[in-house]
Design a protein around this motif. Sequence first.
Motif, PDB file in Angstrom:
ATOM      1  N   GLU A 203      64.602-102.150  24.656  1.00  0.00           N
ATOM      2  CA  GLU A 203      63.877-103.359  24.212  1.00  0.00           C
ATOM      3  C   GLU A 203      62.367-103.132  24.253  1.00  0.00           C
ATOM      4  O   GLU A 203      61.638-103.544  23.355  1.00  0.00           O
ATOM      5  N   ARG A 204      61.908-102.497  25.321  1.00  0.00           N
ATOM      6  CA  ARG A 204      60.469-102.240  25.457  1.00  0.00           C
ATOM      7  C   ARG A 204      59.981-101.255  24.392  1.00  0.00           C
ATOM      8  O   ARG A 204      58.873-101.382  23.884  1.00  0.00           O
ATOM      9  N   TYR A 205      60.821-100.287  24.056  1.00  0.00           N
ATOM     10  CA  TYR A 205      60.446 -99.308  23.027  1.00  0.00           C
ATOM     11  C   TYR A 205      60.285-100.004  21.674  1.00  0.00           C
ATOM     12  O   TYR A 205      59.308 -99.772  20.952  1.00  0.00           O
ATOM     13  N   ALA A 206      61.219-100.880  21.367  1.00  0.00           N
ATOM     14  CA  ALA A 206      61.134-101.633  20.104  1.00  0.00           C
ATOM     15  C   ALA A 206      59.890-102.518  20.096  1.00  0.00           C
ATOM     16  O   ALA A 206      59.188-102.619  19.080  1.00  0.00           O
ATOM     17  N   ALA A 207      59.580-103.136  21.234  1.00  0.00           N
ATOM     18  CA  ALA A 207      58.388-103.987  21.329  1.00  0.00           C
ATOM     19  C   ALA A 207      57.110-103.168  21.166  1.00  0.00           C
ATOM     20  O   ALA A 207      56.164-103.602  20.500  1.00  0.00           O
ATOM     21  N   ALA A 208      57.102-101.960  21.735  1.00  0.00           N
ATOM     22  CA  ALA A 208      55.913-101.109  21.605  1.00  0.00           C
ATOM     23  C   ALA A 208      55.671-100.774  20.133  1.00  0.00           C
ATOM     24  O   ALA A 208      54.530-100.818  19.651  1.00  0.00           O
ATOM     25  N   LYS A 209      56.731-100.457  19.401  1.00  0.00           N
ATOM     26  CA  LYS A 209      56.579-100.115  17.987  1.00  0.00           C
ATOM     27  C   LYS A 209      56.188-101.331  17.152  1.00  0.00           C
ATOM     28  O   LYS A 209      55.550-101.187  16.113  1.00  0.00           O
ATOM     29  N   ALA A 210      56.558-102.519  17.634  1.00  0.00           N
ATOM     30  CA  ALA A 210      56.181-103.762  16.929  1.00  0.00           C
ATOM     31  C   ALA A 210      54.793-104.226  17.337  1.00  0.00           C
ATOM     32  O   ALA A 210      54.289-105.228  16.806  1.00  0.00           O
ATOM     33  N   GLY A 211      54.185-103.544  18.323  1.00  0.00           N
ATOM     34  CA  GLY A 211      52.851-103.938  18.786  1.00  0.00           C
ATOM     35  C   GLY A 211      52.856-105.140  19.709  1.00  0.00           C
ATOM     36  O   GLY A 211      51.820-105.766  19.912  1.00  0.00           O
ATOM     37  N   THR A 212      54.020-105.469  20.263  1.00  0.00           N
ATOM     38  CA  THR A 212      54.111-106.674  21.092  1.00  0.00           C
ATOM     39  C   THR A 212      54.393-106.359  22.564  1.00  0.00           C
ATOM     40  O   THR A 212      54.597-107.284  23.350  1.00  0.00           O
ATOM     41  N   LEU A 213      54.383-105.078  22.942  1.00  0.00           N
ATOM     42  CA  LEU A 213      54.666-104.750  24.349  1.00  0.00           C
ATOM     43  C   LEU A 213      53.439-105.053  25.204  1.00  0.00           C
ATOM     44  O   LEU A 213      52.358-104.524  24.960  1.00  0.00           O
TER      45      LEU A 213
END
Length: 215
Positions: A203-213
């Motif tokens: 989940e955190r990896y996906a958020a990082a790629k979305a710029g929302t982590l």
Amino acid sequence: APAAAPTGPFTLPPLAYPTNAFEPHIDAKTMEIHHGKHHAAYVANLNNVAKTNPQLGTAKIEDVLGNLNALDESVKFAVRNNLGGHANHTMFWEIMGPNGGKPEGEVLAAIDRDLGGMEKFQNEFNAAGGRQFGSGWVFVTVSKDGKLAIETRPNQDNPMMDGKRALMGNDVWEHAYYLNYQNRRADYLKAWWNTVNWAKIAERYAAAKAGTLGV
Ligand code: MN3
């Protein structure tokens, strides 16, 4: 869990699992003290600072840590250590969990591509954590394009202080392991992998790629 005092805008996030969830790898007493005393102290210290600096309680943590030089000298040291500590431990509890599975999908592909596969990654992460002199953290940082790197920081410093994001990380302060492992940090580093929650890291990896982590 004991409440952090004094109260204010910062709160101790509750654990999503019981303190004995990681026995025998991390003992319940270590978890109770680590979360209920150490992390709680960072939260209490932040609430103290926020009494005279209320903007601290409303700003995004990543914005404050990413711009520490904008802070007044009178609070910079306290914010660096206590907000860094709050951010680090919030991430730490989040990326741990019982029955944490294995890395798969995009995270596993990134580990293979950037860190040489799981075995090399775990060996190098453990070695970096072992080399960190004194107190600190070993992290996997993640860029916006999803690239991973192993990095260490002293004390309660956090990659957000350099405009980066932590995908995951392990606490190598003695308080994280001393009751059970004493001076055997290497044994703690090895055992800690049994506590990692790979679904949360995905989940955190996906958020990082979305710029929302954030934290
Ligand atoms: Mn700690």
